[in-house]
Design a protein around this motif. Structure first.
Motif, PDB file in Angstrom:
ATOM      1  N   VAL A   1       0.856  -1.187   0.000  1.00  0.00           N
ATOM      2  CA  VAL A   1       0.000   0.000   0.000  1.00  0.00           C
ATOM      3  C   VAL A   1       0.892   1.238   0.000  1.00  0.00           C
ATOM      4  O   VAL A   1       1.433   1.635   1.046  1.00  0.00           O
ATOM      5  N   ASN A   2       1.075   1.837  -1.150  1.00  0.00           N
ATOM      6  CA  ASN A   2       1.907   3.042  -1.281  1.00  0.00           C
ATOM      7  C   ASN A   2       1.077   4.319  -1.355  1.00  0.00           C
ATOM      8  O   ASN A   2       1.511   5.368  -0.881  1.00  0.00           O
ATOM      9  N   TYR A   3      -0.080   4.227  -1.970  1.00  0.00           N
ATOM     10  CA  TYR A   3      -0.967   5.389  -2.112  1.00  0.00           C
ATOM     11  C   TYR A   3      -2.342   5.033  -1.574  1.00  0.00           C
ATOM     12  O   TYR A   3      -2.751   3.866  -1.574  1.00  0.00           O
ATOM     13  N   THR A   4      -3.072   6.052  -1.125  1.00  0.00           N
ATOM     14  CA  THR A   4      -4.418   5.879  -0.598  1.00  0.00           C
ATOM     15  C   THR A   4      -5.369   6.842  -1.301  1.00  0.00           C
ATOM     16  O   THR A   4      -4.967   7.599  -2.197  1.00  0.00           O
ATOM     17  N   VAL A   5      -6.617   6.827  -0.871  1.00  0.00           N
ATOM     18  CA  VAL A   5      -7.629   7.700  -1.472  1.00  0.00           C
ATOM     19  C   VAL A   5      -7.301   9.172  -1.229  1.00  0.00           C
ATOM     20  O   VAL A   5      -7.600  10.031  -2.061  1.00  0.00           O
ATOM     21  N   VAL A   6      -6.669   9.469  -0.096  1.00  0.00           N
ATOM     22  CA  VAL A   6      -6.316  10.857   0.200  1.00  0.00           C
ATOM     23  C   VAL A   6      -5.370  11.403  -0.861  1.00  0.00           C
ATOM     24  O   VAL A   6      -5.534  12.545  -1.343  1.00  0.00           O
ATOM     25  N   GLU A   7      -4.383  10.606  -1.275  1.00  0.00           N
ATOM     26  CA  GLU A   7      -3.472  11.052  -2.334  1.00  0.00           C
ATOM     27  C   GLU A   7      -4.196  11.209  -3.665  1.00  0.00           C
ATOM     28  O   GLU A   7      -3.863  12.089  -4.467  1.00  0.00           O
ATOM     29  N   VAL A   8      -5.193  10.341  -3.897  1.00  0.00           N
ATOM     30  CA  VAL A   8      -5.975  10.468  -5.136  1.00  0.00           C
ATOM     31  C   VAL A   8      -6.751  11.770  -5.149  1.00  0.00           C
ATOM     32  O   VAL A   8      -6.783  12.500  -6.151  1.00  0.00           O
ATOM     33  N   LEU A   9      -7.390  12.114  -4.033  1.00  0.00           N
ATOM     34  CA  LEU A   9      -8.175  13.335  -3.951  1.00  0.00           C
ATOM     35  C   LEU A   9      -7.295  14.582  -4.035  1.00  0.00           C
ATOM     36  O   LEU A   9      -7.712  15.612  -4.561  1.00  0.00           O
TER      37      LEU A   9
END
Length: 325
Positions: free
Chosen positions: A111-119
């Motif tokens: 898990v390197n990226y999450t939804v927060v980084e997407v937003l």
């Protein structure tokens, strides 16, 4: 008259369709006159792939209200079972502060990226999706990293946008979007249930869990979610027989919900959790693993099961019982 023989290979049902077996059989009306006639549908129940009911994607939230009843374990095992049945699955860990779904799946290091980084525009959605190595049609998506703060504007609308983005992605719309709901009925709960159109309520046969489950059921119905099924976890038959634990029938009468599955108490759950290896992948399978697989089958076809009564153990009567002792 030809006789119908079941295939002995248990792995055959994954790729074999029921029409292949039904086609060489003569007209079913000729069988109905025989007293020993058995419906073909019941005979072929486990020699076919389950038929997906409803419109895709099916957005299912797994919740309970009370913590520690097995929501994350249910999400991991039901999600992997759906992937093994050939359906594309995206599991969303909506628990912000206590993220554990990646641990149960053995994907914590990926898990390197999450939804927060997407937003925030720091990465694309496909970069935040973690694909399972064992089943390529199963993907994990985490809301945020542990000990991180969510943006102030993050809420139910942001999760609805996320679900819409999964529907419109180039790889295709997933068959199931499963949301692991955090415990409690605070803002995290409201955020998790907003995009869902059906729910699985996980409970254990104890008073505290049932009270919370009844409260959550009312909140789900107020939010417009009418398709609610319950999963009774950590059931011990010996305690039910000794009248030390409520039976599944008692739980169903108290909550008034359709029954999706009954998961027996199993020590293998702790071992599989510590190894990051879902219980349904164990060989040979355990009773709890088989129960999760059957629950996933019912979820696909929007089916439910019927609870049966467990008989109490007869009290032992000694020699002096004849004299009132």
């Amino acid at each position: 008259m030809r006789s119908l023989q079941l295939l002995p290979n248990p792995f055959f049902f994954n790729s074999f369709h029921s029409k292949t077996l039904i086609s060489p059989i003569p007209n079913p009306k000729s069988f109905s006159k025989s007293p020993s006639f058995t419906p073909v549908k019941s005979v072929l129940q486990w020699n076919r792939k389950p038929e997906l009911a409803g419109d895709t994607p099916r957005v299912v939230v797994i919740t309970s209200g009370k913590g520690g009843v097995g929501k994350t374990t249910t999400t991991a095992n039901v999600g992997i079972s759906l992937a093994r049945l050939g359906f594309s699955v995206v599991a969303i860990d909506a628990d912000v502060g206590l993220r554990n779904l990646d641990l149960l799946l053995g994907l914590e290091n990926r898990v390197n990226y999450t939804v927060v980084e997407v937003l925030n525009g720091d990465c694309r959605l496909d970069q935040a999706l973690v694909r399972d190595k064992r089943w390529s049609n199963f993907e994990l998506l985490c809301i945020s990293k542990p000990r991180s703060k969510l943006p102030i504007g993050f809420g139910g609308k942001a999760l609805v946008w996320l679900v819409d983005a999964l529907k419109a992605r180039q790889e295709g719309c997933p068959d199931f979007i499963i949301i692991d709901c955090p415990a409690g009925i605070d803002a995290g709960f409201i955020t998790a249930i907003t995009p869902a159109n059906e729910a699985i309520l996980v409970t254990t046969p104890d008073i505290t869990s049932l009270r919370d489950a009844d409260r959550v059921t009312g909140l789900l119905e107020c939010d417009g979610i009418r398709d609610i099924k319950m999963m009774v976890n950590r059931v011990r038959t010996d305690m039910i027989k000794g009248e030390d634990m409520m039976s599944v029938l008692d739980v169903q009468e108290m909550l008034g919900l359709a029954l999706l599955g009954v998961i027996p108490e199993d020590s293998e759950v702790i071992r599989s959790t510590n190894r990051g290896y879902p219980l349904v992948l164990n060989k040979p399978p355990t009773l709890a693993g088989l129960a999760f697989e059957q629950a996933a089958w019912r979820l696909v076809e929007q089916d439910s099961m019927t609870a049966v009564m467990v008989e109490e153990e007869p009290k032992k009567r000694g020699f002096f019982s004849f004299f009132g002792g």
